[in-house]
Design an enzyme around this catalytic site. Structure first.
Site, PDB file in Angstrom:
ATOM      1  N   SER A 177       4.631   6.936   2.268  1.00 26.44           N
ATOM      2  CA  SER A 177       5.217   5.674   2.722  1.00 26.44           C
ATOM      3  C   SER A 177       4.643   4.523   1.917  1.00 26.44           C
ATOM      4  CB  SER A 177       4.867   5.415   4.199  1.00 26.44           C
ATOM      5  OG  SER A 177       5.144   6.541   5.010  1.00 26.44           O
ATOM      6  N   ASP A 182      -2.930   0.874   8.021  1.00 24.54           N
ATOM      7  CA  ASP A 182      -1.722   1.687   7.788  1.00 24.54           C
ATOM      8  C   ASP A 182      -0.600   1.337   8.767  1.00 24.54           C
ATOM      9  OD1 ASP A 182      -3.138   3.025   5.789  1.00 24.54           O
ATOM     10  OD2 ASP A 182      -3.835   4.577   7.169  1.00 24.54           O
ATOM     11  N   ASN A 210       0.852  -1.195   0.000  1.00 21.33           N
ATOM     12  CA  ASN A 210       0.000   0.000   0.000  1.00 21.33           C
ATOM     13  C   ASN A 210       0.886   1.243   0.000  1.00 21.33           C
ATOM     14  OD1 ASN A 210      -2.433   1.570   0.267  1.00 21.33           O
ATOM     15  ND2 ASN A 210      -1.927   1.865   2.430  1.00 21.33           N
ATOM     16  N   HIS A 220       0.732   5.282   1.294  1.00 17.06           N
ATOM     17  CA  HIS A 220      -0.040   6.135   2.198  1.00 17.06           C
ATOM     18  C   HIS A 220       0.581   7.529   2.196  1.00 17.06           C
ATOM     19  CE1 HIS A 220      -2.597   7.137   5.592  1.00 17.06           C
ATOM     20  NE2 HIS A 220      -1.551   7.699   6.136  1.00 17.06           N
TER      21      HIS A 220
HETATM   22  C1  GRF Z   1      -2.658   8.669  -2.983  1.00 21.07           C
HETATM   23  O1  GRF Z   1      -2.458   9.911  -2.396  1.00 21.07           O
HETATM   24  C2  GRF Z   1      -2.283   7.583  -2.028  1.00 21.07           C
HETATM   25  O2  GRF Z   1      -1.284   7.934  -1.130  1.00 21.07           O
HETATM   26  C3  GRF Z   1      -3.552   7.310  -1.298  1.00 21.07           C
HETATM   27  O3  GRF Z   1      -4.560   7.512  -2.261  1.00 21.07           O
HETATM   28  C4  GRF Z   1      -4.121   8.407  -3.254  1.00 21.07           C
HETATM   29  C5  GRF Z   1      -4.346   7.778  -4.590  1.00 21.07           C
HETATM   30  O4  GRF Z   1      -4.196   8.680  -5.642  1.00 21.07           O
HETATM   31  N1  GRF Z   1      -3.538   6.003  -0.720  1.00 21.07           N
HETATM   32  P1  GRF Z   1      -4.298   8.210  -7.132  1.00 21.07           P
HETATM   33  O5  GRF Z   1      -5.671   7.596  -7.361  1.00 21.07           O
HETATM   34  O6  GRF Z   1      -3.197   7.221  -7.418  1.00 21.07           O
HETATM   35  O7  GRF Z   1      -4.129   9.467  -7.930  1.00 21.07           O
END
Ligand code: GRF
Length: 230
Positions: free
Chosen positions: A137, A146, A108, A110
């Site tokens: 991260s 998370d 994932n 984050h």
């Molecule tokens: C990102 O900011 C990521 O950190 C979070 O969700 C967002 C996804 O953005 N988990 P995208 O759809 O890849 O533009």
């Protein structure tokens, strides 16, 4: 055989786009076998379709509970035999059955320097706290939200006149470097989750993972295990 990624999204899919661009530039030797979205109107689905990648939509509201939703996701995903599952803005908490179905294969990204600012609204919380550093991260996913073992973090400065929008753009620009980098380690067999922790090239990473500084502009292959511990 090429390393097969399944990418799970709920939104715009800019991380998906960055992963596809890294593949196109040969910085990441992998293929996106499937994109799964929890929303039919996710922009990321258009990105996948334009790239000729199979897509699936699995909506949470169509299932009575989380367990059934998780099972439906697993079924769709397993048909595509992934080596690594990539959560990229997937806006649902996955249950233990799902997480434990893919041990050491579920990643994932984050938008904070974990373990700080788990959960939502990270940029607003960082601004409210007056922090000078922020970032993103990448971690292995466990049952704890998370909270799984950290693989890598990218640092981003917080500037005096930042708004949520300017800060989130700066963080996302680093997400688009960090996720392909980590996936390139994974696709080349360099990155593993072991009982001791996260290993890159057979060496245990520190608990905060590999650190990418704001000034660093790595090519995915240029980062070596000897760069740890800065
Ligand atoms: C990102 O900011 C990521 O950190 C979070 O969700 C967002 C996804 O953005 N988990 P995208 O759809 O890849 O533009």
């Amino acid at each position: 055989m090429s390393h097969r990624l399944v990418v799970l999204i709920s939104g715009r899919g800019t991380n998906l786009q960055a992963i596809l661009e890294a593949i196109a530039r040969d910085q990441l030797t992998a293929e996106v076998a499937l994109v799964v979205s929890s929303r039919a109107d996710a922009g990321g689905l258009d990105i996948a379709t334009r790239a000729g990648i199979p897509t699936a939509v699995v909506r949470r509201k169509e299932y009575p509970g989380r367990a059934e939703f998780d099972q439906a996701l697993c079924k769709v995903i397993d048909d595509h035999h992934p080596d690594t599952l990539v959560l990229a803005g997937f806006m649902h908490v996955l249950g233990p059955e799902f997480v434990n179905h893919y041990p050491g294969r579920l990643l994932n990204i984050h938008p904070s320097l974990l373990p700080h600012y788990r959960g939502l609204d990270t940029h607003a919380r960082v601004l409210a706290a007056g922090d000078s550093d922020h970032g993103c991260s990448v971690h292995f996913v466990t049952e704890e939200l998370d909270g799984g073992p950290l693989i890598a973090r990218a640092l981003v400065p917080v500037l005096a006149n930042d708004t949520e929008e300017t800060l989130s753009k700066r963080v996302q620009s680093r997400e688009h470097v960090l996720y392909p980098l980590v996936l390139s380690w994974r696709a080349s067999g360099r990155l593993r989750l072991t009982e001791k922790g996260v290993e890159l090239d057979g060496r245990l990473l520190p608990p905060e993972g590999f650190q990418l500084d704001w000034e660093d502009h790595p090519g995915p292959v240029s980062v070596a295990a000897s760069d740890f511990g800065r």
